[in-house]
Design a protein around this motif. Sequence first.
Motif, PDB file in Angstrom:
ATOM      1  N   LYS A 194      -9.176   5.836  -5.745  1.00 36.13           N
ATOM      2  CA  LYS A 194      -7.964   6.607  -5.438  1.00 36.13           C
ATOM      3  C   LYS A 194      -6.823   6.284  -6.412  1.00 36.13           C
ATOM      4  CE  LYS A 194      -7.713   4.817  -1.272  1.00 36.13           C
ATOM      5  NZ  LYS A 194      -8.767   3.796  -1.416  1.00 36.13           N
ATOM      6  N   SER A 195      -6.562   5.004  -6.601  1.00 33.04           N
ATOM      7  CA  SER A 195      -5.455   4.634  -7.505  1.00 33.04           C
ATOM      8  C   SER A 195      -5.772   5.003  -8.944  1.00 33.04           C
ATOM      9  CB  SER A 195      -5.151   3.134  -7.405  1.00 33.04           C
ATOM     10  OG  SER A 195      -4.639   2.843  -6.120  1.00 33.04           O
ATOM     11  N   THR A 196      -7.041   4.908  -9.321  1.00 31.61           N
ATOM     12  CA  THR A 196      -7.441   5.334 -10.667  1.00 31.61           C
ATOM     13  C   THR A 196      -7.103   6.810 -10.851  1.00 31.61           C
ATOM     14  OG1 THR A 196      -9.184   3.669 -10.757  1.00 31.61           O
ATOM     15  CG2 THR A 196      -9.423   5.567 -12.233  1.00 31.61           C
TER      16      THR A 196
ATOM     17  N   ALA B 152       2.098   9.751  -4.076  1.00 27.56           N
ATOM     18  CA  ALA B 152       2.402   8.555  -3.289  1.00 27.56           C
ATOM     19  C   ALA B 152       1.114   7.766  -3.080  1.00 27.56           C
ATOM     20  CB  ALA B 152       3.027   8.955  -1.953  1.00 27.56           C
ATOM     21  N   ASP B 153       1.079   6.527  -3.589  1.00 28.50           N
ATOM     22  CA  ASP B 153      -0.122   5.696  -3.469  1.00 28.50           C
ATOM     23  C   ASP B 153       0.076   4.685  -2.341  1.00 28.50           C
ATOM     24  OD1 ASP B 153      -2.499   4.375  -3.791  1.00 28.50           O
ATOM     25  OD2 ASP B 153      -2.239   3.926  -5.922  1.00 28.50           O
ATOM     26  N   GLU B 154      -0.493   4.976  -1.195  1.00 27.82           N
ATOM     27  CA  GLU B 154      -0.377   4.169   0.026  1.00 27.82           C
ATOM     28  C   GLU B 154       1.086   3.870   0.388  1.00 27.82           C
ATOM     29  OE1 GLU B 154      -3.307   1.378   0.876  1.00 27.82           O
ATOM     30  OE2 GLU B 154      -4.654   1.977  -0.751  1.00 27.82           O
ATOM     31  N   PRO B 155       1.893   4.911   0.550  1.00 28.37           N
ATOM     32  CA  PRO B 155       3.330   4.710   0.779  1.00 28.37           C
ATOM     33  C   PRO B 155       3.651   4.033   2.108  1.00 28.37           C
ATOM     34  CG  PRO B 155       2.759   6.999   1.184  1.00 28.37           C
ATOM     35  CD  PRO B 155       1.551   6.351   0.586  1.00 28.37           C
TER      36      PRO B 155
HETATM   37 MG    MG Z   1      -5.558   1.819  -4.563  1.00 30.44          MG
END
Ligand code: MG
Length: 259
Positions: free
Chosen positions: A71-73, A191-194
Amino acid sequence: MNTKIRVVERLAKSEVRGRRRRGTQGGSDEIITLNNVSKAYATGAPALNGVSLHIKKGEFVFIVGDSGSGKSTMIKLLLRELVPTSGEINVMGYDLVRIRHRKIPKFRRNLGIVFQDFRLLKDRNVYENVAFAQRIIQMPNKDIKRNVPSILATVGLAGKYKAKPRQLSGGEQQRVAIARALVNRPSILLADEPTGNLDPKNSWEIMKLLEQINENGTTVLVVTHNREIVNAMQKRVVTMKKGVIASDEEKGGYIDDED
Ligand code: MG
Ligand code: ADP
């Protein structure tokens, strides 16, 4: 040849030309396009493996999946922080594989980004944290003085200009980060795990705020582990599994892992 056929042929040709000009982008209402994207880091299995994803202007999309699923990638590829090993990425008409380095700042101006850990400047107050984003793009001071209070009101922090981050709750700090992400009026908010550091009440409030931002026209992508919220909000849900898209559902839910 009859005229009707000629017109159709001409339209078909101009469509082909249009596609060439737009490169990998699938259509004028598409704002994010990934075609067969893979990303391998120096070590280990590929973090993304042949991912194709199409997102239209104005959509709200949840990206869910186990830790390590990529996901973050994907977020970093969309920001052009990373370049794919193979495949095509187009964001807002920018070809992110071929984009010139000097064009990257201009491209990023149209993206807002929010992280789990807020990333605020600890020694600056709320106003300065948000104004900072405007100073980077050389917004005149008189505009900053108008825009910052307006965006702080939008995120529900009208009375907190002078507070330092440590004087705020986690939920309030994330609102400052969202205000900072939005003050330059981006087309897309990532938004990455906000809500990863927030309690359930604050998590709900932040997600409702992101929904409201989306309703005002911004395309919103939210990476999250918050099963309850994803199931309740009935948005598009893209589920990642070991670097591939395992499912992509309109008004989806959080799919339970079988293993
Ligand atoms: Mg991640
Ligand atoms: P998620 O955000 O879904 O938890 P990531 O995109 O952070 O997943 O990671 C996907 C995979 O890539 C994981 O196996 C992770 O260990 C690996 N990975 C992420 N960043 C790096 C890096 N900088 N170098 C090497 N491997 C990485």
